[in-house]
Design a protein around this motif. Structure first.
Motif, PDB file in Angstrom:
ATOM      1  N   GLY A  79     -24.500 -23.631  21.827  1.00 45.32           N
ATOM      2  CA  GLY A  79     -25.855 -23.134  21.584  1.00 45.32           C
ATOM      3  C   GLY A  79     -25.984 -22.472  20.233  1.00 45.32           C
ATOM      4  N   TRP A  80     -25.022 -21.593  19.923  1.00 49.52           N
ATOM      5  CA  TRP A  80     -25.126 -20.855  18.666  1.00 49.52           C
ATOM      6  C   TRP A  80     -24.952 -21.743  17.448  1.00 49.52           C
ATOM      7  N   TYR A  84     -28.109 -23.053  14.699  1.00 44.92           N
ATOM      8  CA  TYR A  84     -28.066 -22.822  13.268  1.00 44.92           C
ATOM      9  C   TYR A  84     -28.535 -24.047  12.493  1.00 44.92           C
ATOM     10  N   VAL A  85     -28.124 -25.237  12.979  1.00 41.70           N
ATOM     11  CA  VAL A  85     -28.521 -26.492  12.325  1.00 41.70           C
ATOM     12  C   VAL A  85     -30.046 -26.651  12.403  1.00 41.70           C
ATOM     13  N   MET A 259     -29.925 -22.099  21.361  1.00 42.04           N
ATOM     14  CA  MET A 259     -30.266 -22.889  20.171  1.00 42.04           C
ATOM     15  C   MET A 259     -31.609 -22.489  19.588  1.00 42.04           C
ATOM     16  N   VAL A 260     -32.658 -22.562  20.426  1.00 44.95           N
ATOM     17  CA  VAL A 260     -33.989 -22.297  19.852  1.00 44.95           C
ATOM     18  C   VAL A 260     -34.185 -20.800  19.624  1.00 44.95           C
ATOM     19  N   LEU A 265     -34.697 -16.193  15.326  1.00 49.35           N
ATOM     20  CA  LEU A 265     -34.132 -14.856  15.124  1.00 49.35           C
ATOM     21  C   LEU A 265     -34.564 -14.257  13.801  1.00 49.35           C
ATOM     22  N   PRO A 266     -35.268 -13.138  13.866  1.00 46.21           N
ATOM     23  CA  PRO A 266     -35.842 -12.581  12.637  1.00 46.21           C
ATOM     24  C   PRO A 266     -34.811 -12.237  11.566  1.00 46.21           C
ATOM     25  N   HIS A 267     -33.638 -11.681  11.949  1.00 52.18           N
ATOM     26  CA  HIS A 267     -32.730 -11.196  10.904  1.00 52.18           C
ATOM     27  C   HIS A 267     -32.043 -12.326  10.151  1.00 52.18           C
ATOM     28  N   VAL A 268     -31.986 -13.538  10.748  1.00 50.08           N
ATOM     29  CA  VAL A 268     -31.365 -14.658  10.025  1.00 50.08           C
ATOM     30  C   VAL A 268     -32.386 -15.331   9.108  1.00 50.08           C
TER      31      VAL A 268
END
Length: 572
Positions: A79-80, A84-85, A259-260, A265-268
């Motif tokens: 998932g993680w 990212y992709v 995944m979604v 995610l705001p910080h990324v």
């Protein structure tokens, strides 16, 4: 030198480095504080993103989960990484082109609505809080073991340090600190993995050692590592390692929510504004994936080594138990933290670890596996100290990124853009720092009283991001007719449903938290997927009932998707 002294020296040196960097690159303006004035090289930004991304959940908890859950733990890994992709390809370049560096800012402007902005701020703060609680817990686990204090004291110490350098450096300080933290983190993760792989299988690469036969002189030599682990698991009444127990739909739901959730995610997302150009945003996303995979592709092997060594050292080579008096030092060290507990049930003075009523290791916290791994495998003291420094680096780098999201959401999106538009730059910076302080105090409390182990708490944050932000951002970019009423209704339904479900099963009626009582057999960790689908459906239905977005907004969305010269969108 003993482990404690070495840990003080190595962790101390890495801290001195981080703080020196924070002071050297101190934020002088709000642009420095929020996005490092957009001047970071893509490779360095890739490293910083990877450090931001790989939190205590990745470093401390992920291999721990895989060690205990085996195949089922792989949902976190898939998932993680997959998320990212998705983020790099579908969202980052468009958001960068839109020119808004916080998610609430994008949602407020794209949906031309202060209400949408405010709801997005509340969601961002909520998601970041749940996430930080997991990080604080991670920092506490590291400090409690190496300072030999209880876990609460460990959390307090971590909180003070995080506050110091987030408030000082802002995004500019955090970016360069995170580059250093990535180097420490990756080195600390790989060194013990290489050592243990070589000792157990004769392979230098942990990834190939994972599928190899066990070396001579190690219990079970000649057998394949995973075969031995499955055999031991069956014999001791533990779940088999290479087969999962979760329902397929739950595996899918958790993987998809992670995944979604990543993509929302705001910080990324903020990280893609710290590079000079849109093309650099794509490049740094690619580099980040390379840097992340260094750790992620090593996690399954660390998990398998750690679990095998744990069983061998506690139960002895013949799996009959080991005398507590003769127990290896690491058992007693971790007992002091309260994260490992032994109870002599049959009064024979021997420790025994199993998955049934014979089990005398009444507590083996999943979050200790990576940190205890070098000690269990009897590696030199400096390696143990190095892993501690890596764990601290992982938790601190993400906490800093998240605190920045909370402080910018409050100072920039809530105060500057909504409540008090006339405040000066200096006042805005002051309120950003106050907000960070309050955020740390609250998350410290959650770190001491966590609702689950580190990766589980973090999975809840991802579920909330998946159910609230992801649909609003995707429709904001790819469906130009979506209006504000639809987006607001969707976000509200998604976040309320998901949060309600998690609170019900985790806090209100934890005794009902079993697959039989779950909706469609989907666990609280995976429910964000259902929340996301509800969000899409509600948003679409409400939009159909209330008409399209204004033409000006539709034109704006067109201009982001079909470039007419760089930065065209942000000048409208």
């Amino acid at each position: 030198m003993d482990i404690k002294t070495l840990t003080f020296i190595i962790v101390g040196l890495t801290f001195a480095l981080y703080i020196a960097i924070a002071i050297w690159s101190r934020a002088g303006s709000t642009s420095d504080f929020y996005v490092a004035s957009g001047g970071v090289h893509p490779v360095l930004n890739g490293m910083a993103t990877a450090a931001d991304w790989m939190s205590a959940a990745s470093f401390i908890s992920m291999a721990g989960i895989i060690a205990f859950a085996g195949y089922d733990g792989s949902v976190y890994l898939m998932g993680w990484t997959g998320g990212y992709v998705l983020l790099a390809l579908c969202l980052a370049p468009y958001l960068r082109k839109f020119g808004k560096f916080t998610v609430p800012d994008f949602i407020g402007d794209r949906y031309y609505s202060q209400t949408a902005r405010t709801i997005a701020v509340i969601c961002a703060i909520l998601i970041s809080f749940v996430y930080i609680a997991g990080q604080m817990r991670g920092v506490g686990v590291v400090f409690s073991r190496f300072l030999e204090v209880d876990i609460s004291t460990g959390v307090y110490i971590g909180a003070v340090i995080v506050f110091f350098y987030t408030v000082l450096g802002g995004m500019k300080g955090i970016t360069y600190t995170q580059v250093a933290q990535y180097v420490v983190l990756a080195f600390a993760y790989l060194v013990p993995a290489v050592f243990i792989s070589f000792y157990m299988t004769g392979h230098i690469l942990p990834q190939t050692g994972f599928g190899a036969t066990i070396a001579e002189g190690v219990p079970g030599s000649g057998e394949y590592l995973l075969q031995r682990l499955d055999g031991l698991s069956a014999e001791l009444g533990l779940a088999t390692y290479t087969e999962g127990a979760r329902a397929t739909i739950d595996v899918f739901a958790i993987t998809f929510a992670l995944m979604v959730g990543t993509a929302g995610l705001p910080h990324v997302i903020v990280r893609f504004f710290t590079v000079p150009k849109v093309s650099d945003a794509r490049l740094s996303a690619g580099w980040a994936l390379v840097f992340i995979s260094v750790v992620y592709l090593t996690a399954p092997s660390i998990a398998a080594f750690a679990k095998t060594n744990l069983i061998n050292t506690i139960n002895g080579p013949d799996q009959q138990g080991v005398a507590y008096e003769a127990a290896p030092g690491w058992v007693k060290n971790w007992e002091k933290t309260g994260l490992l507990k032994w109870e002599d049930k049959n009064q024979d003075g021997n420790m025994f670890y199993s998955g049934d009523e014979r089990n005398e290791m009444v507590t083996v916290d999943r979050d200790i596996m990576v940190l205890a791994n070098p000690e269990i495998a009897n590696l030199p003291a400096w390696v143990v100290a190095l892993v501690a420094a890596g764990g601290v680096a992982a938790a601190l780098s993400t906490s800093a990124g998240l605190l920045l999201v909370i402080s910018t959401s409050i100072s920039h999106d809530l105060l500057k853009r909504t409540l008090t538009p006339n405040i000066t730059d200096r006042q805005e910076l002051f309120w950003a720092r106050v907000a960070a302080g309050i955020a740390i105090a609250l998350s410290t409390w959650f770190g001491i009283n966590p609702p689950g182990f580190v990766a589980q708490v973090v999975a809840f944050a991802f579920g909330l991001a998946a159910a609230s932000f992801f649909p609003a951002i995707i429709m904001g970019i790819f469906y130009k007719r979506m209006n504000s009423t639809g987006a607001i209704a969707g976000m509200l339904v998604g976040i309320v449903f998901t949060l309600g479900y998690i609170i019900f099963f985790k806090f209100v009626s934890p005794e009902l938290n079993t697959p039989d009582n779950w909706l469609l057999k989907i666990s609280p960790e995976g429910i964000g997927t259902v929340g996301m689908l509800l969000n899409f459906v509600v948003a679409y239905v409400v939009h159909k009932a209330t008409g399209d977005a204004p033409q000006a907004t539709q034109d704006l969305v067109e201009s982001i998707r079909y470039p007419r010269g760089a930065g065209g969108a942000s000048h409208h």
